[in-house]
Design a protein around this motif. Structure first.
Motif, PDB file in Angstrom:
ATOM      1  N   LYS A 240       0.840  -1.191   0.000  1.00 53.21           N
ATOM      2  CA  LYS A 240       0.000   0.000   0.000  1.00 53.21           C
ATOM      3  C   LYS A 240       0.882   1.249   0.000  1.00 53.21           C
ATOM      4  CE  LYS A 240      -3.658   2.282   2.655  1.00 53.21           C
ATOM      5  NZ  LYS A 240      -4.532   2.198   3.861  1.00 53.21           N
ATOM      6  N   VAL A 241       0.607   2.153  -0.908  1.00 53.84           N
ATOM      7  CA  VAL A 241       1.412   3.368  -1.037  1.00 53.84           C
ATOM      8  C   VAL A 241       0.912   4.425  -0.057  1.00 53.84           C
ATOM      9  CG1 VAL A 241       2.078   5.244  -2.574  1.00 53.84           C
ATOM     10  CG2 VAL A 241       1.934   2.902  -3.447  1.00 53.84           C
ATOM     11  N   LYS A 242       1.846   5.016   0.686  1.00 55.09           N
ATOM     12  CA  LYS A 242       1.515   6.116   1.579  1.00 55.09           C
ATOM     13  C   LYS A 242       2.462   7.266   1.278  1.00 55.09           C
ATOM     14  CE  LYS A 242      -0.415   3.409   5.370  1.00 55.09           C
ATOM     15  NZ  LYS A 242      -0.416   3.141   6.827  1.00 55.09           N
ATOM     16  N   ASP A 243       1.890   8.413   1.011  1.00 53.12           N
ATOM     17  CA  ASP A 243       2.694   9.589   0.658  1.00 53.12           C
ATOM     18  C   ASP A 243       3.160  10.292   1.927  1.00 53.12           C
ATOM     19  OD1 ASP A 243       2.308   9.166  -2.078  1.00 53.12           O
ATOM     20  OD2 ASP A 243       0.360  10.160  -2.014  1.00 53.12           O
ATOM     21  N   GLU A 244       4.436  10.128   2.235  1.00 55.19           N
ATOM     22  CA  GLU A 244       5.026  10.764   3.409  1.00 55.19           C
ATOM     23  C   GLU A 244       6.377  11.356   3.034  1.00 55.19           C
ATOM     24  OE1 GLU A 244       3.721   8.554   7.407  1.00 55.19           O
ATOM     25  OE2 GLU A 244       4.641   7.187   5.985  1.00 55.19           O
ATOM     26  N   PRO A 245       6.834  12.364   3.771  1.00 56.19           N
ATOM     27  CA  PRO A 245       8.131  12.989   3.460  1.00 56.19           C
ATOM     28  C   PRO A 245       9.277  12.025   3.782  1.00 56.19           C
ATOM     29  CG  PRO A 245       7.292  13.845   5.517  1.00 56.19           C
ATOM     30  CD  PRO A 245       6.185  13.001   4.925  1.00 56.19           C
ATOM     31  N   PRO A 246      10.468  12.300   3.284  1.00 54.63           N
ATOM     32  CA  PRO A 246      11.637  11.479   3.650  1.00 54.63           C
ATOM     33  C   PRO A 246      11.909  11.574   5.148  1.00 54.63           C
ATOM     34  CG  PRO A 246      12.115  12.871   1.743  1.00 54.63           C
ATOM     35  CD  PRO A 246      10.813  13.349   2.304  1.00 54.63           C
ATOM     36  N   SER A 247      12.620  10.609   5.665  1.00 55.86           N
ATOM     37  CA  SER A 247      12.999  10.654   7.071  1.00 55.86           C
ATOM     38  C   SER A 247      13.996  11.786   7.320  1.00 55.86           C
ATOM     39  CB  SER A 247      13.615   9.317   7.499  1.00 55.86           C
ATOM     40  OG  SER A 247      12.617   8.311   7.528  1.00 55.86           O
ATOM     41  N   HIS A 248      13.924  12.364   8.510  1.00 56.67           N
ATOM     42  CA  HIS A 248      14.767  13.505   8.878  1.00 56.67           C
ATOM     43  C   HIS A 248      15.752  13.064   9.964  1.00 56.67           C
ATOM     44  CE1 HIS A 248      14.905  18.071  10.005  1.00 56.67           C
ATOM     45  NE2 HIS A 248      16.091  17.551   9.771  1.00 56.67           N
TER      46      HIS A 248
END
Length: 350
Positions: A240-248
């Protein structure tokens, strides 16, 4: 050739040794490798092999599995013809769920098998971590004139079966006369009239059926050789695709030999661990040899070693949790761990 194949995933397994992680989900929906669920491997293997019609047969607590699979879009199974089908049980008795491929469960949806145009059916469990090539299996099955072919790895049965759809229908319809409740029963009966064959799988394959095996197999993924054997560029594992920012990664943080999904905030130290989406790790916190699931929050100055945190766990600052590879500490979904309670858990683990 593989348009001859119908895919069936038995998602009804309920392993007692995994119960700490299955209070709110079936084993098929158990998070794995940071961003996947266990069912993704059986489902992706089928899709990558050209199977365009897949039926999933869950048991109880299947809401999270339905949410994960949705319409099947992420596996290219949201189709007008064939595609993804979801068949929860209605009146199946608990003692009928024995082995892979519950015939009583299939019988409630017999029309699905009648309508299917595929000559063969592949029946798989949902807890085997595998990324296989089904074409060779079908070739072997046809070459040797087998009635039922079962997949093996290093001599161990993986409870994955291939047989003609017509034979499967016959087994379902005659289950009361034969006494067979599942495909496992058919294979285990040495007096069975059916010719059974073994297909020895050469790639990576492991079964998750206990906390110990879940922890070990997860840690094995940190070995690059194992990772690249399972996750192949030419045969991806879909999820399942979830749109989240890259890890910081904040100043002063340290990450060594770890898998981190997207959306994480890392201020502390992570070593030899698997971190899922949206996890927050506080300053001066140390995470070693652990599995941290989605959106868990780990406070400042915590020490976690050989720990499995389920989703949405909050670990208060200063908490120490120390388990072992043989007996990892498991913290249930949505728990809040206080430093005093954590010390007692650590002592019990030791």
């Amino acid at each position: 050739m593989l348009k001859q194949l119908l895919g069936v995933i038995d998602a009804a397994a309920n392993h007692e040794d995994l119960q700490e992680l299955l209070l709110h989900r079936p084993v098929a929906a158990l998070p794995f490798a940071g961003r996947y669920r266990l069912i993704d491997f059986a489902l992706s293997s089928m899709v990558n092999s050209g199977i365009g019609s897949v039926a999933v047969f869950p048991r109880g607590s299947y809401r999270s599995l339905m949410d994960h699979l949705g319409s099947g879009k992420n596996w290219d199974l949201n189709r007008k013809r064939d595609g993804l089908f979801f068949f929860p049980p209605m009146e199946v008795k608990d003692n009928d769920f024995r082995g892979t491929g519950c015939f009583a469960h299939f019988a409630e949806n017999l029309d699905f098998f009648y309508r299917s145009t595929q000559e063969y059916t592949l029946v798989s469990n949902s807890y085997t971590v595998i990324n296989d090539d089904l074409r060779t299996m079908l070739d072997t099955h046809q070459k040797y004139g087998c009635d039922i072919t079962e997949v093996y790895k290093n001599g161990k049965a993986l409870n994955i079966y291939l047989l003609k759809t017509s034979l499967l229908i016959d087994l379902i319809e005659n289950r009361e006369d034969t006494g067979y409740r599942s495909l496992d029963d058919v294979i285990d009966d040495f007096s069975s009239p059916y010719t059974s064959c073994r297909f020895e799988y050469k790639g990576y394959a492991e079964q998750v059926d206990s906390i110990k095996s879940y922890y070990k197999i997860s840690m094995d993924l940190l070995n690059p050789t194992v990772w690249h054997t399972l996750f192949k560029k030419e045969q991806p594992v879909f999820t399942k695709v979830k749109d989240e920012p890259p890890s910081h990664y904040y100043k002063g943080s340290s990450v060594k030999r770890a898998l981190l999904a997207n959306g994480c905030k890392v201020r502390g130290e992570v070593e030899n661990s698997i971190i899922s989406r949206g996890v927050s790790i506080g300053q001066e916190a140390i995470i070693r040899n652990s599995i941290i699931m989605q959106k868990s929050q780990i406070g400042e100055n915590c020490i976690l070693e050989s720990v499995i945190l389920d989703k949405d766990v909050k670990v208060e600052p200063g908490t120490i949790l120390i388990g072992s590879p043989q007996n990892p500490i498991v913290i249930g979904k949505g728990s809040v761990v206080q430093p005093t309670a954590a010390k007692a858990s650590s002592l019990l683990a030791l």
